[in-house]
Design a protein around this motif. Sequence first.
Motif, PDB file in Angstrom:
ATOM      1  N   ALA A   1       0.826  -1.206   0.000  1.00  0.00           N
ATOM      2  CA  ALA A   1       0.000   0.000   0.000  1.00  0.00           C
ATOM      3  C   ALA A   1       0.863   1.260   0.000  1.00  0.00           C
ATOM      4  N   GLY A   2       1.940   1.267   0.794  1.00  0.00           N
ATOM      5  CA  GLY A   2       2.815   2.435   0.837  1.00  0.00           C
ATOM      6  C   GLY A   2       3.509   2.685  -0.486  1.00  0.00           C
ATOM      7  N   GLU A   3       4.036   1.632  -1.085  1.00  0.00           N
ATOM      8  CA  GLU A   3       4.727   1.789  -2.367  1.00  0.00           C
ATOM      9  C   GLU A   3       3.756   2.201  -3.467  1.00  0.00           C
ATOM     10  N   ARG A   4       2.549   1.624  -3.426  1.00  0.00           N
ATOM     11  CA  ARG A   4       1.563   1.979  -4.447  1.00  0.00           C
ATOM     12  C   ARG A   4       1.134   3.435  -4.303  1.00  0.00           C
ATOM     13  N   LEU A   5       0.942   3.882  -3.070  1.00  0.00           N
ATOM     14  CA  LEU A   5       0.551   5.271  -2.857  1.00  0.00           C
ATOM     15  C   LEU A   5       1.645   6.217  -3.322  1.00  0.00           C
TER      16      LEU A   5
ATOM     17  N   VAL B   1       1.637   6.262  -7.126  1.00  0.00           N
ATOM     18  CA  VAL B   1       0.496   7.016  -7.660  1.00  0.00           C
ATOM     19  C   VAL B   1       0.716   8.510  -7.515  1.00  0.00           C
ATOM     20  N   LEU B   2       1.231   8.943  -6.364  1.00  0.00           N
ATOM     21  CA  LEU B   2       1.434  10.364  -6.119  1.00  0.00           C
ATOM     22  C   LEU B   2       2.515  10.956  -7.011  1.00  0.00           C
ATOM     23  N   SER B   3       3.462  10.115  -7.428  1.00  0.00           N
ATOM     24  CA  SER B   3       4.549  10.626  -8.257  1.00  0.00           C
ATOM     25  C   SER B   3       4.163  10.742  -9.720  1.00  0.00           C
ATOM     26  N   GLU B   4       3.035  10.134 -10.107  1.00  0.00           N
ATOM     27  CA  GLU B   4       2.605  10.221 -11.498  1.00  0.00           C
ATOM     28  C   GLU B   4       1.961  11.578 -11.770  1.00  0.00           C
ATOM     29  N   ASP B   5       1.702  11.821 -13.067  1.00  0.00           N
ATOM     30  CA  ASP B   5       1.167  13.111 -13.506  1.00  0.00           C
ATOM     31  C   ASP B   5      -0.343  13.148 -13.304  1.00  0.00           C
ATOM     32  N   ILE B   6      -0.763  13.410 -12.072  1.00  0.00           N
ATOM     33  CA  ILE B   6      -2.174  13.581 -11.781  1.00  0.00           C
ATOM     34  C   ILE B   6      -2.394  15.037 -11.375  1.00  0.00           C
ATOM     35  N   PRO B   7      -3.604  15.534 -11.498  1.00  0.00           N
ATOM     36  CA  PRO B   7      -3.855  16.960 -11.194  1.00  0.00           C
ATOM     37  C   PRO B   7      -3.473  17.320  -9.762  1.00  0.00           C
ATOM     38  N   ASP B   8      -3.134  18.589  -9.562  1.00  0.00           N
ATOM     39  CA  ASP B   8      -2.879  19.071  -8.210  1.00  0.00           C
ATOM     40  C   ASP B   8      -4.180  19.078  -7.412  1.00  0.00           C
ATOM     41  N   TYR B   9      -4.035  18.965  -6.117  1.00  0.00           N
ATOM     42  CA  TYR B   9      -5.199  18.972  -5.246  1.00  0.00           C
ATOM     43  C   TYR B   9      -4.753  19.425  -3.868  1.00  0.00           C
TER      44      TYR B   9
ATOM     45  N   TYR C   1     -12.001  12.846 -11.625  1.00  0.00           N
ATOM     46  CA  TYR C   1     -10.838  12.483 -12.420  1.00  0.00           C
ATOM     47  C   TYR C   1     -10.498  11.018 -12.137  1.00  0.00           C
ATOM     48  N   THR C   2     -10.404  10.212 -13.189  1.00  0.00           N
ATOM     49  CA  THR C   2     -10.054   8.797 -13.036  1.00  0.00           C
ATOM     50  C   THR C   2      -8.984   8.427 -14.052  1.00  0.00           C
ATOM     51  N   THR C   3      -8.099   7.572 -13.665  1.00  0.00           N
ATOM     52  CA  THR C   3      -7.055   7.060 -14.554  1.00  0.00           C
ATOM     53  C   THR C   3      -6.562   5.733 -13.998  1.00  0.00           C
ATOM     54  N   HIS C   4      -5.893   4.975 -14.827  1.00  0.00           N
ATOM     55  CA  HIS C   4      -5.266   3.726 -14.394  1.00  0.00           C
ATOM     56  C   HIS C   4      -3.751   3.883 -14.457  1.00  0.00           C
ATOM     57  N   ILE C   5      -3.099   3.636 -13.344  1.00  0.00           N
ATOM     58  CA  ILE C   5      -1.635   3.644 -13.272  1.00  0.00           C
ATOM     59  C   ILE C   5      -1.214   2.229 -12.918  1.00  0.00           C
ATOM     60  N   ASP C   6      -0.533   1.578 -13.868  1.00  0.00           N
ATOM     61  CA  ASP C   6      -0.258   0.146 -13.769  1.00  0.00           C
ATOM     62  C   ASP C   6      -1.588  -0.582 -13.622  1.00  0.00           C
ATOM     63  N   ASN C   7      -1.784  -1.308 -12.543  1.00  0.00           N
ATOM     64  CA  ASN C   7      -3.048  -2.041 -12.363  1.00  0.00           C
ATOM     65  C   ASN C   7      -3.912  -1.406 -11.279  1.00  0.00           C
ATOM     66  N   THR C   8      -3.659  -0.128 -11.002  1.00  0.00           N
ATOM     67  CA  THR C   8      -4.390   0.560  -9.935  1.00  0.00           C
ATOM     68  C   THR C   8      -5.301   1.633 -10.513  1.00  0.00           C
TER      69      THR C   8
ATOM     70  N   GLU D   1     -13.630  -3.762  -6.792  1.00  0.00           N
ATOM     71  CA  GLU D   1     -12.358  -3.379  -7.401  1.00  0.00           C
ATOM     72  C   GLU D   1     -11.208  -4.008  -6.608  1.00  0.00           C
ATOM     73  N   ALA D   2     -10.187  -4.480  -7.314  1.00  0.00           N
ATOM     74  CA  ALA D   2      -9.074  -5.150  -6.651  1.00  0.00           C
ATOM     75  C   ALA D   2      -8.040  -4.173  -6.115  1.00  0.00           C
ATOM     76  N   ASN D   3      -7.737  -3.104  -6.890  1.00  0.00           N
ATOM     77  CA  ASN D   3      -6.712  -2.145  -6.498  1.00  0.00           C
ATOM     78  C   ASN D   3      -7.188  -0.728  -6.819  1.00  0.00           C
ATOM     79  N   VAL D   4      -7.383   0.054  -5.793  1.00  0.00           N
ATOM     80  CA  VAL D   4      -7.897   1.420  -5.955  1.00  0.00           C
ATOM     81  C   VAL D   4      -7.154   2.349  -5.010  1.00  0.00           C
ATOM     82  N   THR D   5      -6.796   3.527  -5.504  1.00  0.00           N
ATOM     83  CA  THR D   5      -6.367   4.621  -4.641  1.00  0.00           C
ATOM     84  C   THR D   5      -7.251   5.816  -4.982  1.00  0.00           C
TER      85      THR D   5
END
Length: 255
Positions: free
Chosen positions: A54-58, A61-69, A85-92, A110-114
């Motif tokens: 969970a820590g590595e996945r979070l 996800v945070l390091s990818e190009d997602i909108p600021d919030y 806003y929805t997107t798939h990063i790897d299998n998440t 859903e199996a993997n969601v953040t």
Amino acid sequence: MNIWKSFFYSLFSPTMIGQFRRQKIGRTILYVFLLVLITNIPAAISISSFAVTAGERLQHVLSEDIPDYEVESGTLAAESEQTPYTTHIDNTLVILDDSGQITPNDLAGEANVTALLEDRAFMVADGTVEQLEYGAFSFTKAELQEATGSFLELLPAFIALILILLYLFASGMKFIGVFAISAIGLLLKKIYPARLQYGHIWVMSAYIATLPSVIGTFLDFIGRNGDASFWIYWLIAIVMSILVFRTLPIPKRRQ
């Protein structure tokens, strides 16, 4: 007999459990701690694996190009033209929703969601669900990235602390269980009048707890840890107690 052989024989031999009654209390207490350690290995692996994943996945996800919030006063505000806003990063599946359109119930299955929803953070890792309301927290994307990185550096220490606390709690519960089994033993003593002191009964009870504890761990591992596992545990403990007392020598009556 060493403690590992005692564990082995306690899984199937009422006769050997009956012979263990002569062991010292100190050795038996050590055995109970060993039993707790063995039966909590699957839970420890599961907790450690989930926390690391969970820590590595979070962080990923945070390091990818997602909108600021940012979260201000317990409410999410996302700078995105797409709402939610929805997107798939790897299998998440990654979700930013400050509109309240998406709820945790919508993510069932859903199996993997953040997901950062309007009032809470929601994460599913391999089917395991965790969620946390923002409450009074306030943070931005950059601050969360920094905090996540710092947390991952300390994660091994947090996992170790959690596992130690889990082990101590499980040990306390196991000793309570042993005392409960010994109460069953006191009742059986009236039926099977073997020459026993309470210390003998308590020692046997610790070994009687082995088989139901191992079966309970197996049921937890395969996901069958419902109410039935409680009754299975005590049914096995009662049956094993009866079998053990039936193997004990009954003193001969004087003529």
